[in-house]
Design a protein around this motif. Sequence first.
Motif, short mmCIF file in Angstrom:
data_model
loop_
_atom_site.label_atom_id
_atom_site.label_comp_id
_atom_site.label_asym_id
_atom_site.label_seq_id
_atom_site.Cartn_x
_atom_site.Cartn_y
_atom_site.Cartn_z
N GLY A 1 0.81 -1.21 0.00
CA GLY A 1 0.00 0.00 0.00
C GLY A 1 0.84 1.26 0.00
O GLY A 1 0.56 2.22 -0.72
N GLY B 1 0.89 3.44 -3.41
CA GLY B 1 0.03 4.60 -3.21
C GLY B 1 0.32 5.75 -4.15
O GLY B 1 -0.59 6.25 -4.83
N TRP C 1 -3.90 6.89 -3.65
CA TRP C 1 -4.12 6.39 -2.30
C TRP C 1 -5.51 5.82 -2.08
O TRP C 1 -5.73 5.04 -1.15
CB TRP C 1 -3.85 7.51 -1.29
N LEU C 2 -6.47 6.22 -2.92
CA LEU C 2 -7.84 5.71 -2.78
C LEU C 2 -8.18 4.65 -3.82
O LEU C 2 -9.33 4.26 -3.96
CB LEU C 2 -8.85 6.86 -2.86
N LEU D 1 -6.08 0.41 -1.25
CA LEU D 1 -6.96 0.24 -0.09
C LEU D 1 -7.03 -1.22 0.34
O LEU D 1 -7.07 -1.53 1.54
CB LEU D 1 -8.36 0.76 -0.42
N PHE E 1 -3.88 -2.00 2.35
CA PHE E 1 -3.95 -1.51 3.73
C PHE E 1 -4.94 -2.33 4.56
O PHE E 1 -4.69 -2.62 5.74
CB PHE E 1 -4.33 -0.04 3.75
N ALA E 2 -6.10 -2.68 3.96
CA ALA E 2 -7.09 -3.47 4.69
C ALA E 2 -6.54 -4.86 5.03
O ALA E 2 -6.71 -5.35 6.15
CB ALA E 2 -8.36 -3.61 3.85
#
Length: 520
Positions: free
Chosen positions: A230, A234, A239-240, A245, A248-249
């Motif tokens: 991530g 990114g 980043w979205l 995502l 990161f999750a």
Amino acid sequence: MASADQLGGRTPVRAYDARDARGSRGVLLVMCASVMVAQSLVAAINLAIPKLSAGSLHPTPTEVLWVVDSYVIVFAGLLIPAGALGDRFGCKGVLLTGHGLFAVGAAGCALAPSVVLLLAGRALCGAGAALLMPASMSLLLHSVTDGRRPTAIATWSASLAVGGVLGNTGGALILQYLPWQALFWAYAPLAATLLLWAARVAPRPQRHTTVLDVPGSALLILGLTALLFGIIEGPLRGWLSVPVLAGFATAAVVLAGFVLHELRTAHPVLDPRLLRVRSVRSGTIGVGAVFFGMFALFYVNAQFLQYVKGFSPLQAGLGVVPVAAGIMIVTRLSPRWSAWLGALPTAAAGLLLVAAGLMLMSTTTAATPYPLYAMYLLVMAFGNGLATPVLSHAVVSGLPPHRLGVGSGLNSAAREFGSALGIAVVGTALTSGFSGRLPAAVTIHGDSPARAFSAAADLGARTHAEVVAAFTHAVAVGYRIAAATLLATAVVVVIGMRRDADRPPQRPHRKLSTGTRDSR
């Protein structure tokens, strides 16, 4: 002399006399050289990108990014499990294995006929570096007396930072005249030589009956790899974006599972309760913060000197020599200042100097004379030299002797993840700040400073000056964000160290032998 069963059933080797000054100096030299080589490859590969991109492998921009980052991902993800391996199987054997993997991986990179095999070679080098890094500190601590440990750690810590600088300078010298494969051909015999040297002079400390936590190690590696995915992707994907995502999750879920597993298992690879010890927690965060700032500098510095100041790759590599000089000088003095002033003031001063150096670097432009630029570099070098030995000593001194391998791995992992975060943060600021201020004629090249500067050179001096101004502004923003992040982290570190220093000195350390310590 330890019994055979204490040594894992093997015939005991000749006891190593830690008071033998000549022997301990030899161990110090080979351990510091080992970490220099491992750390230098983190920086050196960045200088090879132009030749690699133009070479016969024809990697895409995304593939180039992974060629750079695959080493760091494997390096960082395996550091803590590697420390546990050293405790269980013997840190000397783990060190020698690390050098062997590093040498084979470097040769594989030089011979790689495809990007996939180049990535495999880089990952193998990262695995070797992960094995040798914590083992080198453990062997060093086993080879010196307690009174010399702070100085030994200071020298080892200096070797880490100097390794990054030498990667820039040595890599620049090689790549100025030779193809990118020559960089890896240089590393292969270096690692092989260090393997033979370490086999001859390194001690073989007593092994510990540590049970390997394979599920915990797997969860840790998977979670940290997802987190780094991530961070690394990114700036490129957004980043979205869904992949970022998801990374990161996944990291959050897996690392939470890791913590739960470690709290329940009888033999954790990294007991989270160790971080309840304020010295360990503060030292770990502090080491990460220092290298966050230093690698924010290293990521931007070579580009700034070439794009803005017009330096050649060789000149840019030599331009960071003041960092190496400053670190080498100050780390030799840091233990004395720590003994005189105290660990907390020394560490706090070092963190503040790194942040101040970043702020000073944010004021540089094309008109800044290099001597002044070098003075700003020295401010950061002095901060690194002051803080890193004290913070590293806080990590390892808070753990019992049989957990030195894990402490070394924790210290090294904090450094590598701090480095990765520094690159990610300043890289994101640089990318967004640069593309948003480019003149219309070169806006299409906003995702690549190299292409933007190349296009500007064809459009005249005015356009080139506008691109330089855009890049300088983006660099300033990146440095200021990094400095603010470092200052915020420094506050956390100082508060933790202050509370630890305020505790009564008679509090017993033996409680930590179970992996916990009263931190109230």
